[in-house]
Design a protein around this motif. Structure first.
Motif, short mmCIF file in Angstrom:
data_model
loop_
_atom_site.label_atom_id
_atom_site.label_comp_id
_atom_site.label_asym_id
_atom_site.label_seq_id
_atom_site.Cartn_x
_atom_site.Cartn_y
_atom_site.Cartn_z
N GLU A 1 -5.01 5.89 4.75
CA GLU A 1 -5.82 5.43 5.88
C GLU A 1 -5.89 3.90 5.91
N LEU A 2 -6.02 3.31 4.76
CA LEU A 2 -6.06 1.85 4.66
C LEU A 2 -4.74 1.25 5.11
N ARG A 3 -3.64 1.85 4.68
CA ARG A 3 -2.31 1.36 5.09
C ARG A 3 -2.15 1.47 6.61
N GLU A 4 -2.58 2.59 7.17
CA GLU A 4 -2.48 2.78 8.62
C GLU A 4 -3.32 1.76 9.38
N ALA A 5 -4.47 1.40 8.82
CA ALA A 5 -5.31 0.37 9.45
C ALA A 5 -4.58 -0.97 9.45
N TRP A 6 -3.96 -1.32 8.32
CA TRP A 6 -3.21 -2.58 8.25
C TRP A 6 -2.02 -2.56 9.22
N GLU A 7 -1.37 -1.40 9.35
CA GLU A 7 -0.25 -1.28 10.29
C GLU A 7 -0.73 -1.46 11.72
N HIS A 8 -1.91 -0.94 12.02
CA HIS A 8 -2.49 -1.11 13.36
C HIS A 8 -2.78 -2.59 13.63
N VAL A 9 -3.35 -3.26 12.64
CA VAL A 9 -3.64 -4.69 12.78
C VAL A 9 -2.33 -5.45 13.01
N ASP A 10 -1.32 -5.11 12.23
CA ASP A 10 -0.02 -5.78 12.36
C ASP A 10 0.56 -5.55 13.76
N ALA A 11 0.51 -4.32 14.24
CA ALA A 11 1.03 -4.01 15.57
C ALA A 11 0.24 -4.75 16.65
N ASP B 1 1.78 6.05 -16.59
CA ASP B 1 2.61 4.90 -16.23
C ASP B 1 2.62 4.68 -14.71
N TYR B 2 2.75 5.77 -13.95
CA TYR B 2 2.72 5.65 -12.49
C TYR B 2 1.34 5.19 -12.01
N LEU B 3 0.30 5.70 -12.65
CA LEU B 3 -1.06 5.28 -12.29
C LEU B 3 -1.23 3.78 -12.50
N LEU B 4 -0.73 3.27 -13.62
CA LEU B 4 -0.83 1.83 -13.89
C LEU B 4 -0.08 1.01 -12.84
N LYS B 5 1.05 1.50 -12.39
CA LYS B 5 1.81 0.78 -11.36
C LYS B 5 1.04 0.77 -10.04
N ALA B 6 0.46 1.91 -9.69
CA ALA B 6 -0.32 1.98 -8.44
C ALA B 6 -1.52 1.06 -8.48
N THR B 7 -2.24 1.10 -9.60
CA THR B 7 -3.45 0.28 -9.69
C THR B 7 -3.11 -1.20 -9.84
N ALA B 8 -1.95 -1.53 -10.38
CA ALA B 8 -1.52 -2.93 -10.44
C ALA B 8 -1.33 -3.48 -9.03
N ILE B 9 -0.79 -2.66 -8.15
CA ILE B 9 -0.62 -3.08 -6.76
C ILE B 9 -1.98 -3.31 -6.10
N LEU B 10 -2.89 -2.35 -6.27
CA LEU B 10 -4.22 -2.48 -5.68
C LEU B 10 -4.96 -3.68 -6.25
N ARG B 11 -4.83 -3.89 -7.55
CA ARG B 11 -5.47 -5.04 -8.19
C ARG B 11 -4.90 -6.35 -7.63
N GLY B 12 -3.58 -6.39 -7.47
CA GLY B 12 -2.94 -7.58 -6.92
C GLY B 12 -3.42 -7.87 -5.50
N LEU B 13 -3.57 -6.83 -4.70
CA LEU B 13 -4.07 -7.01 -3.34
C LEU B 13 -5.50 -7.54 -3.37
N SER B 14 -6.31 -7.01 -4.28
CA SER B 14 -7.71 -7.46 -4.35
C SER B 14 -7.82 -8.90 -4.83
N HIS B 15 -6.91 -9.33 -5.68
CA HIS B 15 -6.97 -10.69 -6.22
C HIS B 15 -6.39 -11.73 -5.27
N LEU C 1 0.83 -1.20 0.00
CA LEU C 1 0.00 0.00 0.00
C LEU C 1 0.87 1.25 0.00
N GLY C 2 2.00 1.20 0.70
CA GLY C 2 2.95 2.32 0.67
C GLY C 2 3.47 2.55 -0.74
N GLY C 3 3.74 1.48 -1.45
CA GLY C 3 4.17 1.60 -2.85
C GLY C 3 3.09 2.20 -3.72
#
Length: 142
Positions: free
Chosen positions: A116-126, A55-69, A31-33
């Motif tokens: 906000e989503l990343r911070e939520a995951w970090e809270h869960v991890d902690a 190009d940067y948008l495609l990289k960001a959405t590829a990460i989000l898509r990968g997380l969703s899949h 999510l940081g990426g």
């Protein structure tokens, strides 16, 4: 062999993260990426370098898509379904906002949502690392 180099790179990132860091930390890192790529996309758009921004948008959405899949709907149930919807909504919103007159405002909101989503995951991890189990929805517990 994958025909899309972006998908191949995203897949390699997931494999590398899966073997070197704990899963919750990997999600936060990914999510940081995505945040970094969305910020770079916004900066490129503001500088009127639209191809670079795309190009940067495609990289960001590829990460989000990968997380969703990679969500486990059997174990995750409703939470996994909501995350899937959230990731896909962020992807669609990013593509709809790209190059539009109010792209800056939209991208800042999207970046804030992913942060906000990343911070939520970090809270869960902690919480998991600290051994503390807390209710999923503290508002309902009261």
């Amino acid at each position: 062999m994958m025909h899309n180099p972006m998908a191949y790179m995203a897949n390699q990132a997931y494999r590398g993260a899966a073997t070197s860091v704990p899963p919750l930390k990997a999600v936060s890192m990914l999510l940081g990426g995505a945040i970094t790529f969305l910020q770079k996309s916004l900066a490129a758009q503001e500088a009127r370098r639209f191809e670079e921004g795309h190009d940067y948008l495609l990289k960001a959405t590829a990460i989000l898509r990968g997380l969703s899949h990679n969500l486990d709907f059997t174990k995750g149930g409703t939470v996994a379904e909501r995350l899937f919807q959230t990731y896909n909504s962020l992807i669609v919103a990013s593509h709809k906002a790209f190059g539009r007159p109010h792209a800056s405002t939209s991208f800042r909101r999207i970046i804030a949502a992913v942060t906000e989503l990343r911070e939520a995951w970090e809270h869960v991890d902690a919480t998991v690392r600290g051994g503390k189990i807390t209710p999923a929805d503290s508002a309902r517990a009261r």
